[in-house]
Design an enzyme around this catalytic site. Structure first.
Site, PDB file in Angstrom:
ATOM      1  CD  GLU A  46      42.804  -3.867 -17.806  1.00 23.08           C
ATOM      2  OE1 GLU A  46      41.545  -3.551 -18.217  1.00 23.08           O
ATOM      3  OE2 GLU A  46      43.386  -3.052 -17.199  1.00 23.08           O
ATOM      4  CG  ASN A 106      46.641  -4.921 -15.601  1.00 19.94           C
ATOM      5  OD1 ASN A 106      46.571  -5.125 -16.437  1.00 19.94           O
ATOM      6  ND2 ASN A 106      45.586  -3.968 -15.334  1.00 19.94           N
ATOM      7  CE  LYS A 123      45.242  -0.396 -16.125  1.00 19.84           C
ATOM      8  NZ  LYS A 123      43.922  -0.389 -16.186  1.00 19.84           N
ATOM      9  CD  GLU A 142      42.973  -1.638 -13.041  1.00 17.28           C
ATOM     10  OE1 GLU A 142      43.986  -1.425 -13.345  1.00 17.28           O
ATOM     11  OE2 GLU A 142      41.988  -0.979 -13.785  1.00 17.28           O
ATOM     12  CB  CYS A 168      42.481  -0.904 -19.719  1.00 15.89           C
ATOM     13  SG  CYS A 168      41.062  -0.295 -19.592  1.00 15.89           S
ATOM     14  CG  ASN A 193      38.961  -6.311 -18.620  1.00 13.84           C
ATOM     15  OD1 ASN A 193      38.327  -6.664 -18.633  1.00 13.84           O
ATOM     16  ND2 ASN A 193      39.905  -5.827 -18.878  1.00 13.84           N
TER      17      ASN A 193
HETATM   18  N1  CDV Z   1      40.903  -1.181 -16.642  1.00 10.68           N
HETATM   19  C1  CDV Z   1      41.006  -0.134 -16.885  1.00 10.68           C
HETATM   20  O1  CDV Z   1      41.708   0.615 -16.534  1.00 10.68           O
HETATM   21  N2  CDV Z   1      39.289   0.461 -16.795  1.00 10.68           N
HETATM   22  C2  CDV Z   1      38.837   1.928 -17.533  1.00 10.68           C
HETATM   23  C3  CDV Z   1      37.978   2.610 -16.382  1.00 10.68           C
HETATM   24  C4  CDV Z   1      38.225   2.378 -14.450  1.00 10.68           C
HETATM   25  C5  CDV Z   1      37.547   4.341 -16.149  1.00 10.68           C
HETATM   26  C6  CDV Z   1      39.087   2.565 -18.455  1.00 10.68           C
HETATM   27  O2  CDV Z   1      40.266   3.872 -18.297  1.00 10.68           O
HETATM   28  O3  CDV Z   1      38.911   1.652 -19.157  1.00 10.68           O
END
Ligand code: CDV
Length: 309
Positions: A46, A106, A123, A142, A168, A193
């Protein structure tokens, strides 16, 4: 047998000061490693062209927009597309997208072996908050910098397989996988991330967070009889640690490859798309077994409502 050799190109940290050119050079090195190892598809994390900028509070929109890409490919990423084309490898990676209409997403893209973009995903599940939160150990903005994706969870026919993407936090939501599973997804790729420590609960550290990350991807793979490839941006970015733990999960929910470091590292597995068939035709034959008359709440309700509320 429909074998696709997949490389999960975990990336080590990217500092605020690192240039896109330096990052793309690292991606090309990982791509070359994948090509030398026989990969057909290489998956990157990501927001992999920059540091994870949503941890920084910014008020000035011009400053924010510096982290975004206005077109893809662009000058910075064209060398990556060119190398992928030259080596005949499909790629997928995430970046911050600024559209001509001024919208911020994103985003991740998927190419075929010629470097043509065949799929785009934005996203849907944006974690964090929109305003500075003094109660957190660090920010996760975000919800400030992106709007929720408007493209849904699609799948594309690529390299003789049905492929979908998520990003993510999406990996923690069963709905993500099921919507793609209902379109026959055989491979779901994602980048992440994930801070190594919970910003709102300091005793939730890397061990627990790795467990939840992997648990979610294993469940998504098993319950939809699909391969899941999850790729981290990992390591210490300007004092903020991110999890590693990139994995390739088979359609039975078993991890078949796992990253061992928090640096640039390629994990590789030859993934047979036909391995999805047994589960899709037996225990997870959706058409025979799903009971949609009982699932209405999933699409009509977001938060919890107790009976009688
Ligand atoms: N980049 C993300 O979406 N990170 C989230 C963190 C904030 C919990 C994740 O679900 O990994």
């Amino acid at each position: 047998m429909r074998e696709i050799v997949i490389g999960g190109a975990q990336m080590g940290p990217i500092q605020k000061a690192d240039s896109r050119a330096a990052v793309v050079a690292r991606m090309i090195a990982l791509l070359d490693r994948g090509a030398d190892g026989g990969c057909d598809l290489v998956v990157f994390p990501e927001l992999c062209l920059t540091t994870f900028f949503p941890r920084w509070m910014m008020e000035d929109q011009a400053e924010v927009d510096r982290w975004f890409e206005r077109e893809m490919p662009n000058g910075a990423t064209e060398p990556l597309f060119a190398r992928a084309r030259e080596r005949g490898i499909a790629i997928s990676f995430g970046y911050a997208e600024l559209t001509p209409e001024g919208r911020h997403f994103n985003t991740s893209i998927l190419t075929d072996r010629t470097g043509a973009i065949v799929g785009k995903y934005r996203k849907v599940h944006l974690p964090g908050h929109a305003e500075y939160d003094p109660d957190r150990a660090f920010q996760h903005l975000e919800k400030r910098y992106f709007e929720p994706g408007d493209l849904g969870f699609r799948v594309w026919r690529n390299m003789d397989a049905w492929m979908g993407m998520c990003i993510c936090n999406d990996r923690r939501w069963p709905e993500t996988y099921r919507v793609m599973g209902l379109q026959g997804a055989e491979l779901i790729t994602l980048g992440y991330n994930t801070p190594s420590v919970n910003s709102q609960m300091s005793d939730e550290g890397p061990e627990q967070r790795l467990y939840h990350s992997e648990l979610s991807m294993k469940a998504g793979a098993y319950q939809n009889s699909a391969w899941v490839v999850g790729v981290a941006k990992a390591g210490d970015e300007d004092g903020h640690p991110l999890l590693g733990g990139s994995v390739i999960v088979d359609p039975n929910g078993f991890v078949v490859a796992r990253a061992e470091t928090e640096a640039d590292e390629l994990i590789v597995h030859a993934c047979d798309m036909d391995a999805c068939t047994f589960g899709k035709e037996t225990i997870f034959d959706f058409k025979r077994h799903r009971r949609i008359e009982h699932y209405g709440r999933i699409c009509s309700q977001t938060g919890v409502e107790h009976p009688g509320d």
